[in-house]
Design a protein around this motif. Structure first.
Motif, PDB file in Angstrom:
ATOM      1  N   LEU A  59       0.716  -1.297   0.039  1.00 36.43           N
ATOM      2  CA  LEU A  59      -0.044  -0.039   0.109  1.00 36.43           C
ATOM      3  C   LEU A  59       1.087   1.374   0.363  1.00 36.43           C
ATOM      4  O   LEU A  59       0.615   2.503  -0.680  1.00 36.43           O
ATOM      5  CB  LEU A  59      -0.737   0.579   1.280  1.00 36.43           C
ATOM      6  CG  LEU A  59      -1.584   1.323   1.277  1.00 36.43           C
ATOM      7  CD1 LEU A  59      -2.405   1.346   0.539  1.00 36.43           C
ATOM      8  CD2 LEU A  59      -2.749   0.977   2.003  1.00 36.43           C
ATOM      9  N   THR A  60       1.859   1.155   0.608  1.00 36.77           N
ATOM     10  CA  THR A  60       2.791   2.427   0.972  1.00 36.77           C
ATOM     11  C   THR A  60       3.685   2.457  -0.845  1.00 36.77           C
ATOM     12  O   THR A  60       3.834   3.525  -1.625  1.00 36.77           O
ATOM     13  CB  THR A  60       3.903   1.853   1.615  1.00 36.77           C
ATOM     14  OG1 THR A  60       3.223   1.661   3.174  1.00 36.77           O
ATOM     15  CG2 THR A  60       4.858   3.780   1.662  1.00 36.77           C
ATOM     16  N   ALA A  61       3.829   1.705  -1.323  1.00 40.92           N
ATOM     17  CA  ALA A  61       4.566   1.943  -2.585  1.00 40.92           C
ATOM     18  C   ALA A  61       2.999   2.125  -3.036  1.00 40.92           C
ATOM     19  O   ALA A  61       3.653   2.952  -4.788  1.00 40.92           O
ATOM     20  CB  ALA A  61       5.220   0.759  -3.067  1.00 40.92           C
ATOM     21  N   VAL A  62       2.009   2.098  -3.424  1.00 38.29           N
ATOM     22  CA  VAL A  62       0.652   2.164  -4.070  1.00 38.29           C
ATOM     23  C   VAL A  62       0.943   3.498  -4.163  1.00 38.29           C
ATOM     24  O   VAL A  62       0.680   4.236  -5.004  1.00 38.29           O
ATOM     25  CB  VAL A  62      -0.230   1.131  -4.078  1.00 38.29           C
ATOM     26  CG1 VAL A  62      -1.542   2.088  -4.937  1.00 38.29           C
ATOM     27  CG2 VAL A  62      -0.195  -0.367  -4.443  1.00 38.29           C
ATOM     28  N   LEU A  63       0.719   4.201  -3.156  1.00 41.16           N
ATOM     29  CA  LEU A  63       0.770   5.422  -2.692  1.00 41.16           C
ATOM     30  C   LEU A  63       1.829   6.234  -3.845  1.00 41.16           C
ATOM     31  O   LEU A  63       1.437   7.266  -3.614  1.00 41.16           O
ATOM     32  CB  LEU A  63       0.717   5.917  -1.124  1.00 41.16           C
ATOM     33  CG  LEU A  63      -0.771   5.321  -0.270  1.00 41.16           C
ATOM     34  CD1 LEU A  63      -0.320   5.291   0.699  1.00 41.16           C
ATOM     35  CD2 LEU A  63      -1.952   5.652  -1.570  1.00 41.16           C
ATOM     36  N   GLN A  64       3.136   5.798  -3.081  1.00 40.29           N
ATOM     37  CA  GLN A  64       4.194   6.582  -4.808  1.00 40.29           C
ATOM     38  C   GLN A  64       4.131   6.699  -5.581  1.00 40.29           C
ATOM     39  O   GLN A  64       5.162   6.445  -6.385  1.00 40.29           O
ATOM     40  CB  GLN A  64       4.936   5.812  -3.481  1.00 40.29           C
ATOM     41  CG  GLN A  64       5.404   6.631  -2.158  1.00 40.29           C
ATOM     42  CD  GLN A  64       6.787   5.580  -1.730  1.00 40.29           C
ATOM     43  OE1 GLN A  64       7.029   5.475  -1.853  1.00 40.29           O
ATOM     44  NE2 GLN A  64       6.869   6.355   0.239  1.00 40.29           N
ATOM     45  N   GLY A  65       2.870   5.809  -6.008  1.00 47.15           N
ATOM     46  CA  GLY A  65       3.404   4.938  -7.787  1.00 47.15           C
ATOM     47  C   GLY A  65       3.627   4.395  -7.948  1.00 47.15           C
ATOM     48  O   GLY A  65       3.995   3.881  -9.661  1.00 47.15           O
ATOM     49  N   ASP A  66       3.922   3.002  -7.407  1.00 42.70           N
ATOM     50  CA  ASP A  66       5.011   2.121  -7.102  1.00 42.70           C
ATOM     51  C   ASP A  66       4.040   0.631  -7.355  1.00 42.70           C
ATOM     52  O   ASP A  66       3.734   0.670  -5.847  1.00 42.70           O
ATOM     53  CB  ASP A  66       6.399   1.666  -6.391  1.00 42.70           C
ATOM     54  CG  ASP A  66       6.435   0.844  -6.646  1.00 42.70           C
ATOM     55  OD1 ASP A  66       6.781   0.353  -7.986  1.00 42.70           O
ATOM     56  OD2 ASP A  66       8.178   0.034  -6.553  1.00 42.70           O
ATOM     57  N   LEU A  67       3.971   0.444  -8.047  1.00 48.95           N
ATOM     58  CA  LEU A  67       2.677  -1.122  -8.173  1.00 48.95           C
ATOM     59  C   LEU A  67       3.668  -1.932  -8.119  1.00 48.95           C
ATOM     60  O   LEU A  67       3.351  -3.377  -7.528  1.00 48.95           O
ATOM     61  CB  LEU A  67       2.245  -1.163  -9.215  1.00 48.95           C
ATOM     62  CG  LEU A  67       0.798  -0.245  -9.950  1.00 48.95           C
ATOM     63  CD1 LEU A  67       0.833  -0.804 -11.269  1.00 48.95           C
ATOM     64  CD2 LEU A  67       0.066  -0.166  -8.981  1.00 48.95           C
ATOM     65  N   GLY A  68       4.925  -2.437  -7.633  1.00 44.72           N
ATOM     66  CA  GLY A  68       6.364  -3.423  -7.186  1.00 44.72           C
ATOM     67  C   GLY A  68       7.180  -4.000  -8.802  1.00 44.72           C
ATOM     68  O   GLY A  68       6.507  -3.370  -9.986  1.00 44.72           O
ATOM     69  N   THR A  69       6.949  -4.951  -8.086  1.00 45.96           N
ATOM     70  CA  THR A  69       8.221  -5.780  -9.230  1.00 45.96           C
ATOM     71  C   THR A  69       7.287  -7.292  -9.904  1.00 45.96           C
ATOM     72  O   THR A  69       6.628  -8.041  -8.936  1.00 45.96           O
ATOM     73  CB  THR A  69       9.710  -5.981  -8.937  1.00 45.96           C
ATOM     74  OG1 THR A  69      10.078  -4.605  -8.428  1.00 45.96           O
ATOM     75  CG2 THR A  69      10.443  -7.109 -10.382  1.00 45.96           C
ATOM     76  N   SER A  70       7.649  -7.401 -11.209  1.00 44.89           N
ATOM     77  CA  SER A  70       7.126  -8.359 -11.541  1.00 44.89           C
ATOM     78  C   SER A  70       8.328 -10.013 -11.095  1.00 44.89           C
ATOM     79  O   SER A  70       8.575  -9.301 -10.932  1.00 44.89           O
ATOM     80  CB  SER A  70       6.526  -8.534 -13.119  1.00 44.89           C
ATOM     81  OG  SER A  70       6.069  -9.955 -13.692  1.00 44.89           O
ATOM     82  N   PHE A  71       7.213 -10.810 -10.650  1.00 51.14           N
ATOM     83  CA  PHE A  71       7.472 -12.287 -10.305  1.00 51.14           C
ATOM     84  C   PHE A  71       8.473 -12.770 -11.742  1.00 51.14           C
ATOM     85  O   PHE A  71       9.367 -14.112 -11.647  1.00 51.14           O
ATOM     86  CB  PHE A  71       6.476 -12.871  -9.326  1.00 51.14           C
ATOM     87  CG  PHE A  71       6.055 -12.082  -8.294  1.00 51.14           C
ATOM     88  CD1 PHE A  71       6.985 -11.565  -7.519  1.00 51.14           C
ATOM     89  CD2 PHE A  71       5.688 -13.357  -7.035  1.00 51.14           C
ATOM     90  CE1 PHE A  71       7.582 -11.261  -6.317  1.00 51.14           C
ATOM     91  CE2 PHE A  71       5.594 -12.884  -6.338  1.00 51.14           C
ATOM     92  CZ  PHE A  71       5.910 -12.137  -5.653  1.00 51.14           C
TER      93      PHE A  71
END
Length: 313
Positions: A59-71
């Protein structure tokens, strides 16, 4: 309320991913992998942490515009060729928005014209024919409509291609030609809903006293519809249009899979098959944001077009 709803949806999305059967580490490493190897691989991905911790980080990453890294770029040999979820989703989302725009460009004007005209000629042969046709369209699922169109417009007559395979280098005209069948499928599905809601809203308003006064003042049927009934019917019409536009973006998964269209729905299906959790969460969150945003716009339109709501006493 939109922000609160999106927060609740994010919890549901993350919880749903936790409840999915299977394990990504086990799927990548294979059944022959030892428990220690699987545990080390999960630790590398951060899957060994408690769910509440991983949700907070996501959630913290999403609020910063980061959806994460694909597996999907990771493998058993330790080579990491993974990509950012945003980089995977962005081109697919553009393709989905292009397809949705093509369908909406034809569906919205057509549904408004049909809804107003059938209300104007209520209970006529024209009205009954259109109503019967739209009811038939509503009763068919999307994949059935898609296969019927493929049969008649691709297999038997070769008017349009059966596969909507486009890429970043596809020219605009060629792209329109290739997405014609999926766009037509979506148009047939959503026109029925929007047309019937428009018709019902107009017919309901035609019984109002101010409509009777407009008729007694000598206004033509067209003026009664366009100047008096339609402005007051925008609220329910805008709501159903927003719902169907949300469907065009959120509910195109089946259509994209049938036509092998490289949209965000197809990406989500592939990510579920690969157990690529960050991509699935990112796609689902984008779907939720689109749905909430379009409903918010519909509520605003309903307020702006209704003086009783715009200027409450």
């Amino acid at each position: 309320m939109g922000v609160a709803t999106l927060f609740a949806v994010s919890i549901i999305i993350f919880s749903s991913m936790e409840l999915l059967p299977g394990d990504f580490g086990q799927a990548i490493l294979g059944q022959a992998a030892t428990e220690d190897t699987v545990a080390a691989f999960r630790r590398e991905l951060g899957l060994d942490q408690p769910a509440i911790v991983r949700y907070g980080q996501w959630l913290t990453a999403v609020l910063q515009g980061d959806l994460g890294t694909s597996f999907s770029g990771r493998n058993a040999s330790g080579v990491d060729r993974s990509r950012e979820v945003v980089d995977l989703v962005a081109p697919r989302l553009r393709n989905t928005l292009f397809l949705a725009s093509m369908a909406a460009l034809f569906a919205i004007p057509l549904s408004l014209v049909l809804g107003i005209s059938t209300a104007l000629y209520r209970n006529s042969v024209y009205d009954r024919s259109i109503s019967m046709t739209t009811l038939t369209a509503i009763s068919f699922p999307e994949f059935f409509v898609a296969y019927i169109l493929i049969l008649f417009l691709s297999s038997l007559s070769s008017v349009f291609p059966s596969l909507a395979n486009v890429d970043a280098d596809t020219q605009f005209g060629e792209r329109v030609y290739r997405v014609a069948l999926p766009a037509l499928t979506l148009t047939l599905v959503i026109v029925a809903h929007m047309m019937r809601m428009t018709r019902a809203a107009i017919i309901n308003l035609l019984a109002s006293p101010y409509i009777q006064m407009a008729r007694l003042s000598g206004a033509s049927p067209t003026e009664v519809i366009l100047k008096h009934a339609l402005p007051n019917a925008w609220a329910p019409i805008a709501t159903v249009i927003a719902f169907n536009l949300a469907y065009l973006v959120v509910g195109v998964v089946v259509v994209e899979v049938v036509f092998v269209y490289p949209g965000i729905g197809q990406l989500m299906v592939d990510a579920v098959a690969r157990r690529d959790i960050p991509v699935v969460q990112g796609c689902a969150l984008i779907f939720a944001m689109t749905y909430i945003l379009l409903n918010l716009i519909a509520d605003i339109i309903g307020i702006v077009t209704n003086p009783r709501l715009l200027y409450p006493k």
